[in-house]
Scaffold this motif. Structure first.
Motif, PDB file in Angstrom:
ATOM      1  N   ARG A  19       0.833  -1.205   0.000  1.00  0.00           N
ATOM      2  CA  ARG A  19       0.000   0.000   0.000  1.00  0.00           C
ATOM      3  C   ARG A  19       0.869   1.256   0.000  1.00  0.00           C
ATOM      4  NH1 ARG A  19      -2.867  -0.971   4.391  1.00  0.00           N
ATOM      5  NH2 ARG A  19      -4.673  -1.835   3.295  1.00  0.00           N
ATOM      6  N   GLU A  20       1.992   1.195   0.710  1.00  0.00           N
ATOM      7  CA  GLU A  20       2.870   2.359   0.781  1.00  0.00           C
ATOM      8  C   GLU A  20       3.409   2.752  -0.599  1.00  0.00           C
ATOM      9  OE1 GLU A  20       3.007  -0.275   2.651  1.00  0.00           O
ATOM     10  OE2 GLU A  20       2.654   0.418   4.703  1.00  0.00           O
ATOM     11  N   VAL A  21       3.678   1.736  -1.437  1.00  0.00           N
ATOM     12  CA  VAL A  21       4.164   2.019  -2.792  1.00  0.00           C
ATOM     13  C   VAL A  21       3.070   2.682  -3.626  1.00  0.00           C
ATOM     14  CG1 VAL A  21       4.994   0.986  -4.947  1.00  0.00           C
ATOM     15  CG2 VAL A  21       5.863   0.168  -2.748  1.00  0.00           C
ATOM     16  N   LEU A  22       1.838   2.175  -3.498  1.00  0.00           N
ATOM     17  CA  LEU A  22       0.730   2.775  -4.228  1.00  0.00           C
ATOM     18  C   LEU A  22       0.473   4.206  -3.746  1.00  0.00           C
ATOM     19  CD1 LEU A  22      -1.719  -0.257  -4.375  1.00  0.00           C
ATOM     20  CD2 LEU A  22      -0.190   0.571  -6.167  1.00  0.00           C
ATOM     21  N   PHE A  23       0.643   4.439  -2.448  1.00  0.00           N
ATOM     22  CA  PHE A  23       0.521   5.800  -1.938  1.00  0.00           C
ATOM     23  C   PHE A  23       1.598   6.697  -2.543  1.00  0.00           C
ATOM     24  CE2 PHE A  23      -1.685   4.570   2.317  1.00  0.00           C
ATOM     25  CZ  PHE A  23      -2.876   4.413   1.632  1.00  0.00           C
ATOM     26  N   CYS A  24       2.791   6.146  -2.742  1.00  0.00           N
ATOM     27  CA  CYS A  24       3.861   6.929  -3.385  1.00  0.00           C
ATOM     28  C   CYS A  24       3.487   7.275  -4.822  1.00  0.00           C
ATOM     29  CB  CYS A  24       5.179   6.155  -3.350  1.00  0.00           C
ATOM     30  SG  CYS A  24       5.966   6.103  -1.735  1.00  0.00           S
ATOM     31  N   TRP A  25       2.850   6.333  -5.506  1.00  0.00           N
ATOM     32  CA  TRP A  25       2.343   6.614  -6.856  1.00  0.00           C
ATOM     33  C   TRP A  25       1.379   7.790  -6.824  1.00  0.00           C
ATOM     34  CZ3 TRP A  25       1.016   3.001 -11.295  1.00  0.00           C
ATOM     35  CH2 TRP A  25       2.063   2.106 -11.531  1.00  0.00           C
ATOM     36  N   ALA A  26       0.425   7.693  -5.899  1.00  0.00           N
ATOM     37  CA  ALA A  26      -0.570   8.764  -5.794  1.00  0.00           C
ATOM     38  C   ALA A  26       0.108  10.091  -5.478  1.00  0.00           C
ATOM     39  CB  ALA A  26      -1.604   8.416  -4.718  1.00  0.00           C
ATOM     40  N   GLY A  27       1.077  10.067  -4.558  1.00  0.00           N
ATOM     41  CA  GLY A  27       1.785  11.296  -4.215  1.00  0.00           C
ATOM     42  C   GLY A  27       2.547  11.866  -5.393  1.00  0.00           C
ATOM     43  N   ALA A  28       3.199  10.990  -6.179  1.00  0.00           N
ATOM     44  CA  ALA A  28       3.936  11.457  -7.350  1.00  0.00           C
ATOM     45  C   ALA A  28       3.012  12.096  -8.370  1.00  0.00           C
ATOM     46  CB  ALA A  28       4.698  10.287  -7.985  1.00  0.00           C
ATOM     47  N   LEU A  29       1.856  11.460  -8.605  1.00  0.00           N
ATOM     48  CA  LEU A  29       0.877  12.028  -9.533  1.00  0.00           C
ATOM     49  C   LEU A  29       0.373  13.385  -9.053  1.00  0.00           C
ATOM     50  CD1 LEU A  29      -1.302   8.905 -10.435  1.00  0.00           C
ATOM     51  CD2 LEU A  29       0.188  10.167 -11.992  1.00  0.00           C
ATOM     52  N   ALA A 212      -5.881  16.724 -14.530  1.00  0.00           N
ATOM     53  CA  ALA A 212      -6.188  15.305 -14.714  1.00  0.00           C
ATOM     54  C   ALA A 212      -5.300  14.418 -13.849  1.00  0.00           C
ATOM     55  CB  ALA A 212      -6.049  14.919 -16.187  1.00  0.00           C
ATOM     56  N   LEU A 213      -4.019  14.739 -13.772  1.00  0.00           N
ATOM     57  CA  LEU A 213      -3.102  13.953 -12.944  1.00  0.00           C
ATOM     58  C   LEU A 213      -3.462  14.065 -11.469  1.00  0.00           C
ATOM     59  CD1 LEU A 213       0.383  14.627 -14.587  1.00  0.00           C
ATOM     60  CD2 LEU A 213      -0.976  12.539 -14.701  1.00  0.00           C
ATOM     61  N   ALA A 214      -3.840  15.260 -11.036  1.00  0.00           N
ATOM     62  CA  ALA A 214      -4.206  15.457  -9.637  1.00  0.00           C
ATOM     63  C   ALA A 214      -5.453  14.661  -9.275  1.00  0.00           C
ATOM     64  CB  ALA A 214      -4.418  16.943  -9.351  1.00  0.00           C
ATOM     65  N   VAL A 215      -6.446  14.659 -10.153  1.00  0.00           N
ATOM     66  CA  VAL A 215      -7.665  13.894  -9.901  1.00  0.00           C
ATOM     67  C   VAL A 215      -7.357  12.397  -9.919  1.00  0.00           C
ATOM     68  CG1 VAL A 215      -9.959  13.300 -10.772  1.00  0.00           C
ATOM     69  CG2 VAL A 215      -9.182  15.680 -10.802  1.00  0.00           C
ATOM     70  N   ALA A 216      -6.525  11.961 -10.851  1.00  0.00           N
ATOM     71  CA  ALA A 216      -6.126  10.553 -10.893  1.00  0.00           C
ATOM     72  C   ALA A 216      -5.423  10.155  -9.603  1.00  0.00           C
ATOM     73  CB  ALA A 216      -5.230  10.294 -12.100  1.00  0.00           C
ATOM     74  N   ALA A 217      -4.639  11.076  -9.038  1.00  0.00           N
ATOM     75  CA  ALA A 217      -3.948  10.798  -7.774  1.00  0.00           C
ATOM     76  C   ALA A 217      -4.944  10.507  -6.660  1.00  0.00           C
ATOM     77  CB  ALA A 217      -3.060  11.986  -7.401  1.00  0.00           C
ATOM     78  N   VAL A 218      -6.022  11.263  -6.615  1.00  0.00           N
ATOM     79  CA  VAL A 218      -7.055  11.041  -5.598  1.00  0.00           C
ATOM     80  C   VAL A 218      -7.671   9.653  -5.771  1.00  0.00           C
ATOM     81  CG1 VAL A 218      -9.291  11.824  -4.715  1.00  0.00           C
ATOM     82  CG2 VAL A 218      -7.541  13.502  -5.372  1.00  0.00           C
ATOM     83  N   ALA A 219      -7.927   9.262  -7.026  1.00  0.00           N
ATOM     84  CA  ALA A 219      -8.519   7.950  -7.294  1.00  0.00           C
ATOM     85  C   ALA A 219      -7.573   6.822  -6.886  1.00  0.00           C
ATOM     86  CB  ALA A 219      -8.876   7.832  -8.772  1.00  0.00           C
ATOM     87  N   VAL A 220      -6.288   6.962  -7.218  1.00  0.00           N
ATOM     88  CA  VAL A 220      -5.309   5.936  -6.853  1.00  0.00           C
ATOM     89  C   VAL A 220      -5.208   5.818  -5.333  1.00  0.00           C
ATOM     90  CG1 VAL A 220      -2.861   5.305  -6.909  1.00  0.00           C
ATOM     91  CG2 VAL A 220      -3.977   6.165  -8.979  1.00  0.00           C
ATOM     92  N   PHE A 221      -5.135   6.956  -4.649  1.00  0.00           N
ATOM     93  CA  PHE A 221      -5.033   6.950  -3.192  1.00  0.00           C
ATOM     94  C   PHE A 221      -6.262   6.277  -2.570  1.00  0.00           C
ATOM     95  CE2 PHE A 221      -5.669   8.609   1.041  1.00  0.00           C
ATOM     96  CZ  PHE A 221      -4.394   8.556   1.596  1.00  0.00           C
ATOM     97  N   THR A 222      -7.438   6.626  -3.072  1.00  0.00           N
ATOM     98  CA  THR A 222      -8.680   6.063  -2.538  1.00  0.00           C
ATOM     99  C   THR A 222      -8.727   4.550  -2.721  1.00  0.00           C
ATOM    100  OG1 THR A 222      -9.852   8.119  -3.032  1.00  0.00           O
ATOM    101  CG2 THR A 222     -11.200   6.160  -2.664  1.00  0.00           C
TER     102      THR A 222
END
Length: 236
Positions: A19-29, A212-222
């Motif tokens: 999960r921490e890696v996916l959170f990093c993805w969301a943070g990067a986006l 678009a990237l910012a909104v995608a980040a919210v979706a990935v984090f969720t």
């Protein structure tokens, strides 16, 4: 940065990443999206930076129009209008829910699209930027505000979030690279169509990528918060 994160993943379903890696993805986006958007916002407000290229790029594109490109890009922009994309997204989410017998991923997809619509509307009203000259519009009048492009934000969110939701369950490193590359290519094509047809400035389109990237980040984090595996479980 996004492709570097993709390249580090093993050729196994992305959901198995901690999960921490996916959170990093969301943070990067989110960081990338915010940086792009605020840079374009500052450029527009100060009429400097990339905004200095808005008029020259618009004029160059208008002078380079031809019938074949007009037909193609008019079709692209018609299919990806916010209204049409909303209908397509809803139909797709409904079919997905029935076929896969799940509600979570279709709900995340539709939630991302709705968030994109709300953010785009609020930003347009806040910035209140006028479109290019109406005489250059190829598909009739449009009195909506210009910054950012609703078409580009919508398709960017739809394709990037869809790629993540599909690949996070069954994708590998190779399919992830291909899937996200296709999402970015489609978004770029839609952005180009809005420039070509005369409805947006260059900075409108670039800022739209950021949103678009910012909104995608919210979706990935969720999604990761609900379904991502913990670091300890991923090691076992």
């Amino acid at each position: 940065m996004l492709f570097a994160l993709i390249a580090r993943l093993r050729p196994t379903p992305l959901l198995r990443a901690p999960r921490e890696v996916l959170f990093c993805w969301a943070g990067a986006l989110l960081v990338a999206g915010d940086a792009v958007f605020w840079l374009m916002f500052a450029a527009v407000q100060s009429d400097s930076g990339l905004a200095a290229m808005d008029v020259p790029v618009h004029s160059l594109i208008v002078d380079s129009r031809n019938p074949a490109a007009t037909a193609l890009l008019a079709a692209v922009t018609t299919v990806t209008s916010p209204e049409m994309l909303g209908v397509i997204g809803a139909a797709f989410a409904l079919a997905w829910a029935v076929w896969k017998r799940e509600l979570w991923r279709p709900a995340v997809l539709m939630g991302a699209i709705l968030l994109a619509v709300v953010l785009t509307t609020l930003i347009k009203q806040f910035v209140s930027r006028s479109r290019p000259p109406a005489s250059d519009f190829l598909l009739g009048p449009d009195d909506a505000l210009s910054f950012p492009s609703g078409h580009t934000v919508g398709i960017g969110v739809f394709t990037v979030v869809l790629a993540y939701l599909v690949l996070s369950r069954s994708g590998t490193r190779t399919t992830a690279v291909l899937g996200f590359s296709a999402a970015f290519a489609v978004t770029a094509l839609v952005g180009l169509s809005r420039l070509y047809l005369g409805y947006h400035w260059l900075t409108d389109i670039v800022a739209s990528f950021g949103v678009a990237l910012a909104v995608a980040a919210v979706a990935v984090f969720t999604d990761a918060a609900r379904h991502g595996s913990s670091k300890n479980r991923a090691k076992t």
